[in-house]
Design a protein around this motif. Structure first.
Motif, short mmCIF file in Angstrom:
data_model
loop_
_atom_site.label_atom_id
_atom_site.label_comp_id
_atom_site.label_asym_id
_atom_site.label_seq_id
_atom_site.Cartn_x
_atom_site.Cartn_y
_atom_site.Cartn_z
N ASP A 44 0.82 -1.22 0.00
CA ASP A 44 0.00 0.00 0.00
C ASP A 44 0.85 1.27 0.00
O ASP A 44 0.35 2.36 0.23
CB ASP A 44 -0.97 0.00 1.17
CG ASP A 44 -0.28 0.13 2.52
OD1 ASP A 44 0.98 0.13 2.57
OD2 ASP A 44 -0.99 0.23 3.54
N GLY A 45 2.13 1.15 -0.28
CA GLY A 45 3.02 2.30 -0.28
C GLY A 45 3.74 2.47 1.05
O GLY A 45 4.73 3.19 1.13
N TYR A 46 3.25 1.84 2.09
CA TYR A 46 3.87 1.93 3.41
C TYR A 46 4.38 0.57 3.88
O TYR A 46 5.39 0.48 4.57
CB TYR A 46 2.87 2.45 4.45
CG TYR A 46 2.36 3.84 4.12
CD1 TYR A 46 3.15 4.96 4.36
CD2 TYR A 46 1.11 4.01 3.56
CE1 TYR A 46 2.69 6.23 4.04
CE2 TYR A 46 0.63 5.28 3.25
CZ TYR A 46 1.43 6.38 3.50
OH TYR A 46 0.97 7.63 3.19
N ALA A 47 3.64 -0.47 3.55
CA ALA A 47 4.00 -1.80 4.05
C ALA A 47 3.40 -2.87 3.16
O ALA A 47 2.55 -2.60 2.30
CB ALA A 47 3.48 -1.97 5.48
#
Length: 151
Positions: A44-47
């Motif tokens: 998701d762009g973070y993890a």
């Protein structure tokens, strides 16, 4: 007259038992259908996250009425809830309590009116919604749900 009353009572009881058995059968089939989900790794762009990949049978049930029997998992206290989680397993065995089940064994429920918590088996009837993208929420939701104690 007494004979007619006895016959009527027996018939009503038989139909009631048959309706409860049919409800239970549909619930078992629906929980089995909801278990036909796989999870795919995504980002998701973070993890790294896991998103559901629903079977065609599950997809065909979206937006349609579904009957589920299970146990209320309260979210905001035990007295009255405008939303709650239903688990196919009793609270001590459910997904959130470390039981041997996964996210496919629970659904977020939005009832038509607030419900009072019970530890008894309940039956819900409502419209199935699928969550394909939000990994912070449950994969199944039942909206406009009507709740009653299972017999």
């Amino acid at each position: 007259m007494r004979y007619i009353l006895v016959i009527t009572t027996v018939l009503v009881t038989c139909f009631s038992v048959q309706a409860r058995q049919e409800e239970r059968k549909k619930s078992i089939q629906n929980w089995a259908t909801l278990s036909q989900v796989e999870f795919v790794k995504s980002n998701d762009g973070y993890a790294e996250i896991y998103l559901p990949e629903f079977s065609p049978l599950i997809e065909s049930k979206e937006g349609k009425e579904i009957i589920l029997q299970g146990y209320i998992v309260p979210i905001d206290g035990l007295f009255s809830a405008e939303e709650f989680i239903i688990s196919s397993l009793p609270l001590a065995q459910c997904f959130f309590c470390g039981g041997d089940s996964g996210p496919e064994s629970v659904a977020y429920v939005y009832p038509k009116k607030p419900v009072v918590y019970t530890a008894k088996l309940v039956t819900i009837t409502g419209l199935l919604k699928l969550n394909r993208t939000d990994s912070n929420n449950l994969i199944y939701m039942v909206v406009d749900a009507i709740i009653k104690e299972a017999e």
